[in-house]
Each structure stands twice: as C-alpha cells, then as structure tokens.
Design a protein around this motif. Structure first.
Motif, PDB file in Angstrom:
ATOM      1  N   SER A 167       0.840  -1.202   0.000  1.00  0.00           N
ATOM      2  CA  SER A 167       0.000   0.000   0.000  1.00  0.00           C
ATOM      3  C   SER A 167       0.872   1.248   0.000  1.00  0.00           C
ATOM      4  CB  SER A 167      -0.923  -0.001   1.219  1.00  0.00           C
ATOM      5  OG  SER A 167      -0.164   0.007   2.421  1.00  0.00           O
ATOM      6  N   THR A 177       0.517  -2.088   4.637  1.00  0.00           N
ATOM      7  CA  THR A 177      -0.209  -3.306   4.303  1.00  0.00           C
ATOM      8  C   THR A 177       0.369  -3.929   3.030  1.00  0.00           C
ATOM      9  OG1 THR A 177      -2.198  -2.256   5.190  1.00  0.00           O
ATOM     10  CG2 THR A 177      -2.507  -4.281   3.940  1.00  0.00           C
ATOM     11  N   ALA A 236      -0.357  -7.130   0.050  1.00  0.00           N
ATOM     12  CA  ALA A 236      -1.292  -8.099  -0.533  1.00  0.00           C
ATOM     13  C   ALA A 236      -0.478  -9.054  -1.390  1.00  0.00           C
ATOM     14  CB  ALA A 236      -2.365  -7.401  -1.349  1.00  0.00           C
ATOM     15  N   VAL A 269      -4.178 -10.497   2.367  1.00  0.00           N
ATOM     16  CA  VAL A 269      -3.550  -9.259   2.809  1.00  0.00           C
ATOM     17  C   VAL A 269      -2.982  -9.478   4.209  1.00  0.00           C
ATOM     18  CG1 VAL A 269      -5.010  -7.763   1.412  1.00  0.00           C
ATOM     19  CG2 VAL A 269      -5.719  -8.351   3.738  1.00  0.00           C
ATOM     20  N   ARG A 287      -3.193  -4.186  -7.415  1.00  0.00           N
ATOM     21  CA  ARG A 287      -2.676  -2.885  -6.977  1.00  0.00           C
ATOM     22  C   ARG A 287      -3.513  -2.434  -5.789  1.00  0.00           C
ATOM     23  NH1 ARG A 287       1.683   0.011  -9.777  1.00  0.00           N
ATOM     24  NH2 ARG A 287       1.792  -0.832 -11.886  1.00  0.00           N
ATOM     25  N   PHE A 288      -2.915  -1.640  -4.912  1.00  0.00           N
ATOM     26  CA  PHE A 288      -3.707  -0.965  -3.888  1.00  0.00           C
ATOM     27  C   PHE A 288      -4.290   0.319  -4.461  1.00  0.00           C
ATOM     28  CE2 PHE A 288      -1.406  -3.647  -0.910  1.00  0.00           C
ATOM     29  CZ  PHE A 288      -2.353  -3.869   0.085  1.00  0.00           C
ATOM     30  N   ASP A 289      -5.485   0.687  -4.019  1.00  0.00           N
ATOM     31  CA  ASP A 289      -5.999   1.994  -4.403  1.00  0.00           C
ATOM     32  C   ASP A 289      -5.244   3.073  -3.630  1.00  0.00           C
ATOM     33  OD1 ASP A 289      -7.040   2.050  -1.833  1.00  0.00           O
ATOM     34  OD2 ASP A 289      -9.140   2.031  -2.453  1.00  0.00           O
ATOM     35  N   GLY A 329      -5.565   2.838   0.212  1.00  0.00           N
ATOM     36  CA  GLY A 329      -5.232   1.578   0.843  1.00  0.00           C
ATOM     37  C   GLY A 329      -6.429   0.855   1.418  1.00  0.00           C
ATOM     38  N   GLU A 330      -7.636   1.202   0.954  1.00  0.00           N
ATOM     39  CA  GLU A 330      -8.853   0.574   1.464  1.00  0.00           C
ATOM     40  C   GLU A 330      -9.326  -0.582   0.589  1.00  0.00           C
ATOM     41  OE1 GLU A 330     -11.562   3.804   1.584  1.00  0.00           O
ATOM     42  OE2 GLU A 330     -10.641   4.754   3.334  1.00  0.00           O
ATOM     43  N   SER A 331      -8.821  -0.632  -0.641  1.00  0.00           N
ATOM     44  CA  SER A 331      -9.237  -1.675  -1.584  1.00  0.00           C
ATOM     45  C   SER A 331      -8.051  -2.074  -2.439  1.00  0.00           C
ATOM     46  CB  SER A 331     -10.368  -1.167  -2.495  1.00  0.00           C
ATOM     47  OG  SER A 331     -11.502  -0.786  -1.768  1.00  0.00           O
ATOM     48  N   LEU A 332      -8.208  -3.225  -3.082  1.00  0.00           N
ATOM     49  CA  LEU A 332      -7.276  -3.649  -4.110  1.00  0.00           C
ATOM     50  C   LEU A 332      -7.921  -3.430  -5.472  1.00  0.00           C
ATOM     51  CD1 LEU A 332      -6.046  -7.006  -2.548  1.00  0.00           C
ATOM     52  CD2 LEU A 332      -4.643  -4.964  -2.922  1.00  0.00           C
ATOM     53  N   LEU A 379     -11.068  -4.353   1.242  1.00  0.00           N
ATOM     54  CA  LEU A 379     -10.344  -5.124   2.249  1.00  0.00           C
ATOM     55  C   LEU A 379     -11.200  -5.436   3.465  1.00  0.00           C
ATOM     56  CD1 LEU A 379      -6.820  -3.417   2.207  1.00  0.00           C
ATOM     57  CD2 LEU A 379      -7.775  -5.189   0.709  1.00  0.00           C
TER      58      LEU A 379
END
Length: 695
Positions: A292, A297, A299, A318, A341-343, A346-349, A366
């Motif tokens: 992230s 974080t 993944a 994760v 990829r992380f957004d 860092g709340e989603s992939l 996530l």
C-alpha cells in the motif's frame, strides 16, 4: 477498404503500444511503443510521454538504434529504462543492456549501471525514495562485480560457451539457463551525480605477477548492492515490491525442490541485506506481492500446488507489512487475478481478471465485502496504475477489434481514450458473442468474427481457432494470432473458450483437468456446431487451427474427426509421455496428469485415423514444447499416410531460430502466408502457392 489488415506488409508496420507506466503525481504516463525498422526485419522500441487526462499530444522521449524498454519512474519523476544503446564512456564494454536515467527536468539520458553482464530489467521502484531494484545476472563463481567482469572476459576471450549444470531446469521457454544466475541489486538514484567531465572509464588495476588487468566498477556510478548474494537460481522471483521509503524489499523468492520449487515471501533489508521469511507454506506458492502507498499493508496471491486430479486455485490475501494478521479477502470470488494494486487510500485492491471472455477491472474491498466490477465493456485491461490524486485508473485495454491503447478509467466506470502515437486501426467485419450448451449441461461461449458481406447468400468459410494455455481465454488482442487478417481473406473466425479456460470459475477448469481429450474436445465441437447452424456460415468449408495447447487440440481433433478440411498445428504436443520429460518444466506436466490420464489423452495414439491434411509448424528454439513433438508427428504422419513415392498431403514449416512464438517480423509474415496458402488449397480448392520467401 483501406485497412492494414488487407496487407501483411502494412500489418506488421502498425505501431504497437506494449507497456504503460504512470508518473508519481498521476499527471502523465510513459508508453513503450514498438515500430518496424526501416528494413522490416525487426522492431525497435521507444518511450513516449502522454497526458493522463486525455489532453495534448504524445511526445517522443527517446530515440536510439537499440531502443528502450521496461520504463519506470523514480520518486522524483525521473524516468529509468533498460537499453543496450551505446554508452560513450564504455568504449570496450560488450553491448549489453544497462539501466539509463532520463531527468524529469529534461536533458539527455545517461547510463546508471555498467554491469559486465548487463541489466535484465527493473524489478521495483520506491514511491518516496530514490531507491530502485534491478535484476541482473552474475556468473556462479563471482563474489563481486569485478569477479564477474573478469570471468566474462575470460569466457569471451577463450570463446567458451559451455554451461555446467548441477540443478534442474536447464532451459526456460526460449533460452538456455546459465552459466550466469539471477540476482537482485539495489541502487540509490540520489547518488547519480552529474559533472562537467561526465562519466570516465576506469582503466582497471594491475594485479598479479603476470601483470593482468582486473576490471574495476566505475567510481562515478552508484555501485549496485547485491541483495541476493550467491543465490543459485533462488533469485528467480514471482514478483517483488519496495516499501515507499525504499528500505525494504518484499520478494517472492523461489526455493528449489527436486525438479521444481515453491515461492516464499521474504523481506530483505536494503541497507544490510538481512532477510526475514514472512510467508512459507509447504506445497503452496506465495506470489505477486504489492504494498500500500502508506507502507503499512501488503497483498499477495496464495496458490496451493495443483494435483493430478484437481487444478490449483488462486487466493488473495492481505497482511501487515511484517506478515502479521494475514487474512484472505474475496474468498467467494471465483476468478483468478491477473494483476493487483492498492488503491490510493489503501482501502481496496484494484485487480484485473479473466471473466466471461473479457478482462475487466475490479475493486476488491479489504473489509470483506464483495468485489465490484469497475469496467463493463468487452475489453481486457493490463498495466493498470492508480492516480494518487483522484483514485482514477490509467491502463492499456484491448479486444479482438482493437489492439492495446491507453485509457483513463474514471470512478464511475466510464473510460476515456488517451492520446497515443500508436493509433487504433479501424476493424474489419463484425464481432459477436456465441454460446451453446455442452453435453453435461455447461454453458460454453466464445467470440465469432464475421467478414464483411457474409450472409445467407454468401456464407463465409469458418476457421476454428483454439487457444493455448490451456489455462487461458480468448479475451484480448494478439499480434500473433490475429483474426482481423483472416477476416480480410473472407474467413469467419470462431474463438471459443472450452473446458480448462479461465474466466468461468474453478469448476469449469475442473471439467477438463486430467482429461484434455474429453470435455475440451466436445466443447469445441459443440460450439462449432452452433456456429455452423448460422446461415452466414458455410458448414461445408471449415478448418481448425491452434498453437501450444491449441496445437495439442488440433492434433486431437485430427485423430478423432474428419469434419474439417484442413488443420494447422503450431508448437503442438503430440506424444505426452515423450513431452513430459523433455519440456522445460517436466515436473509440472507429470503432476498435472495421472499416469492413466497421460496415456489416455495423448494424441499420437490416433495417428492412423488422421485423414485431414495437416500443416505442422514449429520453432527449433521452443523449449516449452520441444521441436521433437512436431518431428515425431511429422515422422508418424509419413509412416502411416505417405504415398509409395513419398508424397503426402501434409506440410511442415520449421523455423530454426524461432521459439514457442514466431516473433521476427518477416517470419510472422511468412507464417501467415503459408497458413493462408494451405487453407486456400484445402478449404477453397485452389492451387498450392508456395510463399516467395520459402525459395
């Protein structure tokens, strides 16, 4: 109609967008574009800058005889790339690829490395530090960069090419492994100093009583730090990522096991080289780590080994940056990620995955909620990057009507094409989805492309194209297998996804596991039946074609039905008992079949039943499917079907210097010329016309 698809010469000259990378501020992107050289015998690659919001015009950044590739950005916005262009300060150095830097503020590109064996590629860059990691090879006995230069000089001077192996494998896809072994090196780009004098060559130090000169690494270049000293082949990786501060490298490193190995996730301190294993499971691969933007974080993919009776699945996990608190996300999502990829927050992939004959983009929260599909068109997406300011995405997309081109994906899923120096040609004909129900009740689908003018009064002959893999899908543009060229010749093209195809769930793959000649074969015949029921298809004029696994299926089709007028078998598997021990990855294939399955699904058993003329095609440098498969196929076709005078309806096109694919431009032209001449002979009943370049 003026189209590049009506002329093979025009077709291979179409510029190709091959890769995209987004700048740290999200305002611009760099495209790698391949264009045909003036003599038409190779492709040269250059870097172009485009605005990420769709405005402006492309601007060419690089121009050299050797070309550039593998572009990435440093944290300060400099562009780094790999090229074997001439370094003026390395007058006596071998022409190998090195790392180059193009300053963000403008100016000439300058070399950053002068490794004797060159740089293989850029492995990772840091978001907030001037640290990058490159992949490069060292000879096994080399403890230092100077050792490697001296050993390479000795081999070069003595003209020694022999390679000594003490582990498996010895080949991979299209190249011999060794004698050098892969390493990962860290570079501090902040240490790249500019001076009026520029880079001066180091003449070396006199050492030993014989007065020999040793090679010294240039003192004015940042010295690469070896993060994987004396690794054997353990620096073969399944992905790596740098923390934003550039202090830690997360890498999926290969741990050798007999003839194979598994990938484990390790953390390497860039300053000290200290290594900590974060994830290591028996009979499980840990692959494709990403970090992230806040560095908190990670993944990764968790991929258990397949067995002889079941395919492996791919799980998204994760964890904290130290590997703690690991948990699976999207546990019920029955798709396999092709990128992660992380957004920005860092709340989603952000993931891509094959899905129903397409390759859409997904957002995977996530918090455990279900993945959300972001794109809804018929395209497949690659090279996805996240704009840190807006959380929009920039990517390449393609379909069977459009080659890869850069786009911006907005939060609402809408897509804006970006300016590109590689414009998208207007497609020929039409494309439509087609599906049927298999004998076991399963839905089987594909794409049907029709040439202009095909209708009930003038139905088109049909080409069944079978994809490789077999864990694959006909969902994205291919320069090698391009139906647009067949449409220009008046053929319709059927691109089906039979059992074993990706994008339909693990159960769909399981239908063909350890049974390639069963459901995959009957699925192909069922969807061909569906296509031939159309009044704009001429069911009396059909042919089948395939490469790799598709070549295997072409061979299987040849031995089990006479419905096709011609069959093209490229880079095909023929005798599975022979293939399993000679491919570059024998352990995989011998664990993907039971002994009974290997025997029952080998096409060579049905050679006596072949009645359809076959065109066999192979590259002599194909190590994934060794040329011995086609040599044996050709021998057995002659044994059982040649006339008394040795003549045969079958043909064999051999490329001594090509691999699993046919990559050289004029060889690609010759491939299509030969294939279309063979099809015209047997589908249309025309006289055989030998391509001119065959002599």
């Amino acid at each position: 109609m003026d189209s590049p698809y009506t002329s093979l010469t025009d077709y291979i000259a179409v510029p190709r967008a091959e890769a995209l990378t987004l700048s740290p501020d999200g305002r611009s992107a760099v495209l790698t574009v391949a264009t045909l050289t003036a003599d038409g015998t190779a492709f040269e690659r250059s870097l172009w800058q485009i605005a990420a919001d769709g405005s402006g015009f492309p601007r060419r950044l690089t121009r050299s005889v050797k070309g550039e590739s593998g572009a990435a950005f440093t944290a300060s916005g400099d562009i780094v790339f790999v090229s074997s262009r001439i370094d003026p300060a390395a007058t006596d150095a071998p022409e190998v690829a090195q790392l180059w830097r193009l300053p963000a503020g403008g100016g000439e590109a300058r070399p950053v490395t002068r490794l004797a064996g060159g740089v293989s590629g850029i492995a990772a860059t840091a978001l907030a530090a001037e640290t990058i990691v490159v992949a490069a090879d060292l000879l096994p006995s080399s403890a230092t960069l100077e050792d490697d230069a001296a050993s390479r000089r000795l081999r070069r001077d003595k003209k020694v090419t022999a390679v000594f192996h003490d582990s498996y494998p010895v080949r991979y896809w299209d190249h011999d492994l060794g004698p050098a072994e892969p390493h990962l090196f860290a570079l501090d780009m902040a240490a790249v100093a500019e001076s009026v004098a520029g880079s001066a060559p180091d003449r070396g130090d006199v050492g030993g009583a014989d007065g020999t000169v040793t090679d010294s690494y240039p003192s004015d270049l940042p010295r690469p730090t070896d993060l994987t000293p004396r690794p054997g082949r353990s620096a073969d990786t399944a992905g790596q990522a740098l923390t934003p501060d550039g202090r830690t490298l997360l890498v999926a490193l290969r741990v050798p096991e007999r003839r194979s190995g598994r990938f484990v996730l390790v953390s390497i301190d860039v300053a000290t080289g200290e290594r900590t294993t974060l994830m290591d499971e028996d009979r499980v691969h840990i692959e494709s780590p990403v970090i992230s933007r806040d560095g908190a974080t990670i993944a990764f993919l968790r991929v258990p080994f397949h067995t002889q009776t079941a395919s492996a699945d791919q799980e998204i996990w994760v964890a904290d940056i130290d590997g703690m608190n690991a948990r699976r996300v999207a546990a019920t999502w029955d798709r396999w990620p092709t990128s992660l990829r992380f957004d920005a927050r860092g709340e989603s992939l952000i993931a891509t995955a094959d899905d129903d004959g397409r390759g859409p983009v997904y957002r995977i929260p996530l918090d455990g909620s279900d993945p959300v599909r972001l794109t809804s068109d018929d395209f497949s997406y690659t090279d996805v990057s996240v704009d840190p300011a807006t959380d929009d995405l920039v990517a390449l997309r393609s379909s069977w009507t459009a080659p890869p081109h850069p786009v911006r994906i907005h939060a609402d899923g809408s897509v804006t094409p970006l300016a590109s120096p590689a414009p998208v040609p207007e497609p020929i004909g039409t494309i439509t989805g087609i599906e049927t129900t298999a004998t076991d009740g399963t839905r089987v689908r594909g794409w049907l492309l029709l040439p202009e003018g095909a209708d009930a009064a003038a139905p088109a002959p049909l080409l069944l194209w079978i994809h490789g893999g077999p864990l694959n899908s006909w969902n994205a543009w291919s320069w090698r297998w391009n139906p647009q060229l067949a449409l220009a010749k008046g053929y319709a093209v059927l691109l089906p996804d039979p059992a074993l195809s990706t994008g339909y769930g693990i159960d769909f793959i399981a239908r063909g596991w350890n049974a390639w000649g069963a459901a995959p074969y009957t699925d192909l015949l069922a969807i061909t039946d569906e296509a031939e029921r159309r009044d704009d298809i001429d069911e009396s004029r059909t042919a089948a074609m395939g490469g790799s696994f598709g070549g295997y299926m072409a061979n299987w089709v040849a031995g089990h039905t006479d419905r096709f007028r011609a069959i093209v078998s490229h880079a095909s598997l023929w005798a599975l008992d022979q293939f399993a021990g000679t491919t570059d990855n024998s352990e995989f294939w011998q664990t993907a079949f039971t002994p009974e399955g290997l025997e029952a699904n080998s096409p060579h058993h049905a050679v006596r039943d072949i009645v359809t003329p076959m065109l066999v095609v192979h590259g002599d440098r194909d190590y994934r499917v060794p040329v011995g498969e086609s040599l044996r196929l050709w021998s057995e076709l002659a044994e059982h079907h040649a006339a008394a005078d040795g003549t045969t309806p079958h043909r064999f096109l051999l490329f001594p210097d090509e691999n699993h694919w046919v990559l050289k431009p004029q060889h690609a032209v010759l491939w299509y010329e030969t294939v279309f001449a063979f099809l015209d002979e047997h589908v249309h009943g025309r006289d055989w016309r030998r391509p001119e370049s065959l002599g």
